[in-house]
Design an enzyme around this catalytic site. Structure first.
Site, PDB file in Angstrom:
ATOM      1  N   LYS A  93       0.838  -1.204   0.000  1.00  0.00           N
ATOM      2  CA  LYS A  93       0.000   0.000   0.000  1.00  0.00           C
ATOM      3  C   LYS A  93       0.872   1.253   0.000  1.00  0.00           C
ATOM      4  CE  LYS A  93      -3.870  -2.366   2.193  1.00  0.00           C
ATOM      5  NZ  LYS A  93      -4.569  -2.709   3.444  1.00  0.00           N
ATOM      6  N   GLN A 121      -4.275  -1.217   9.809  1.00  0.00           N
ATOM      7  CA  GLN A 121      -4.321  -2.564   9.220  1.00  0.00           C
ATOM      8  C   GLN A 121      -4.912  -3.559  10.220  1.00  0.00           C
ATOM      9  OE1 GLN A 121      -3.385  -3.317   5.965  1.00  0.00           O
ATOM     10  NE2 GLN A 121      -4.147  -5.372   6.380  1.00  0.00           N
ATOM     11  N   ASP A 137     -10.619   3.381   4.253  1.00  0.00           N
ATOM     12  CA  ASP A 137     -11.015   1.960   4.164  1.00  0.00           C
ATOM     13  C   ASP A 137     -12.547   1.832   4.093  1.00  0.00           C
ATOM     14  OD1 ASP A 137      -9.029   0.061   3.953  1.00  0.00           O
ATOM     15  OD2 ASP A 137      -8.592  -0.002   6.107  1.00  0.00           O
TER      16      ASP A 137
END
Ligand code: NDP
Length: 284
Positions: free
Chosen positions: A53, A97, A120
């Site tokens: 990412k 994460q 997200d």
């Protein structure tokens, strides 16, 4: 005839190029899109995901910050970092994460991220906005799947779609997006009786269970579009999906591979969400 293979690497590259151009345009107004990624603990798969990412951000011309902490980080310390990033004007997107170590309440952490920086799309406000048809950020994996279906010009209106897996990050938002696009959607989970009865009726089958190769050719309607979200590492160290690619390829109309399918699309859509967050600050 074997299925068309939907190339997530190629499609994601096109999306990433477009994002890089948008970033370059934003730079002329003195704004560099910024993404902060927080990783707690040493889960090897998570380490690979966050590295990918961050690398994708840098390639697109973003400013990226990777904060890595040991598994002993306290919940309060993590929340304090998230709150600080919420206030940081150089950061437009914040990603924590998952999974987090067991002593940390993931829901609380996600709810602490400012909804307008929740790239997200997991914050409860963003889940609600998606549910009510006014999304601010669409969760990256289902967003990427929708882009794949769009690129294949799949007719969603009136199609029968079956989503296997009902997680908050993949299955549920996936089902919501398909239904918003006019499909008739069934969501299956581990308690579903006669799973193959459902899957054999699907024009579009999306599989997100984390169960390696659980879908074989006998479970797929001839000509169906099969999207494999699963990422599993086999005993041989190789990646495989939740779909038995070799057998399903013989009956499906189109299929995504693992690796090289949904995975790269997820990263591309993270960049899309982050550039959108940055562009919104310019509009404000
Ligand atoms: P979760 O473990 O959170 O959810 C799995 C879902 O699958 C649950 O709803 C579960 O049912 C259901 N399920 C499990 N076994 C079966 C079964 N035998 N039959 C029917 N349903 C079943 O997983 P995630 O949604 O987070 O991830 C799913 C997969 O997608 C994983 O392999 C993950 O690595 C991958 N993934 C890939 C991404 C990408 O970028 N390509 C991004 C995110 C995830 P129940 O609700 O009853 O427990």
């Amino acid at each position: 005839m074997t299925a068309r293979v939907i190339d997530g690497v190629k499609l994601s590259a096109t999306i990433r190029e477009d994002v890089a151009q948008r970033a370059a345009k934003l730079a002329t107004s003195g704004i560099q899109p910024g993404l902060a990624v927080i990783l707690v603990g040493s889960d090897p798969a998570s380490q690979v995901y966050v590295r990918n990412k961050v690398a994708a951000c840098e390639k697109a011309g973003f400013h990226s910050v990777l904060e890595q902490y040991g598994a002993e980080l306290t919940q309060e310390a993590l929340l304090a970092r998230v709150r600080a990033l919420n206030e940081d004007p150089s950061i437009h997107g914040i990603l924590v994460q998952l999974p987090l170590p067991a002593h940390i309440d993931s829901h609380l952490v996600i709810e602490t991220i400012a909804a307008q920086k929740d790239v997200d799309g997991f914050h409860i406000s963003n889940a609600g906005l998606l549910m009510t048809g006014k999304p601010l950020f669409i969760p990256c994996t289902p967003y990427g799947v929708m882009k794949m279906l769009e690129s294949e010009q799949v007719q969603l209106r009136g199609a029968v779609a079956v989503v296997i897996g009902a997680s908050n990050i993949v299955g549920k938002p996936m089902a919501m997006l398909l239904q918003s696009a006019g499909a008739t959607v069934t969501i299956c989970n581990s308690k579903t009786k006669d799973l193959s009865w459902h899957t054999r009726h699907a024009d579009i089958l999306v599989v997100a269970t984390g169960k390696p190769k659980m879908i074989d050719a006998s479970m797929v309607k001839p000509g169906a579009i099969v999207i494999d979200v699963g990422i599993n590492r086999g005993a041989d160290g190789k990646l495989c999906g939740d779909v038995d690619f070799e057998s399903v390829k013989q009956v499906a109309g189109a299929i995504t591979p693992v690796p090289g399918g949904v995975g790269p699309m997820t990263i591309a859509m993270l960049l899309v969400n982050t550039i959108e967050a940055a562009e919104r600050t310019q509009q404000r």
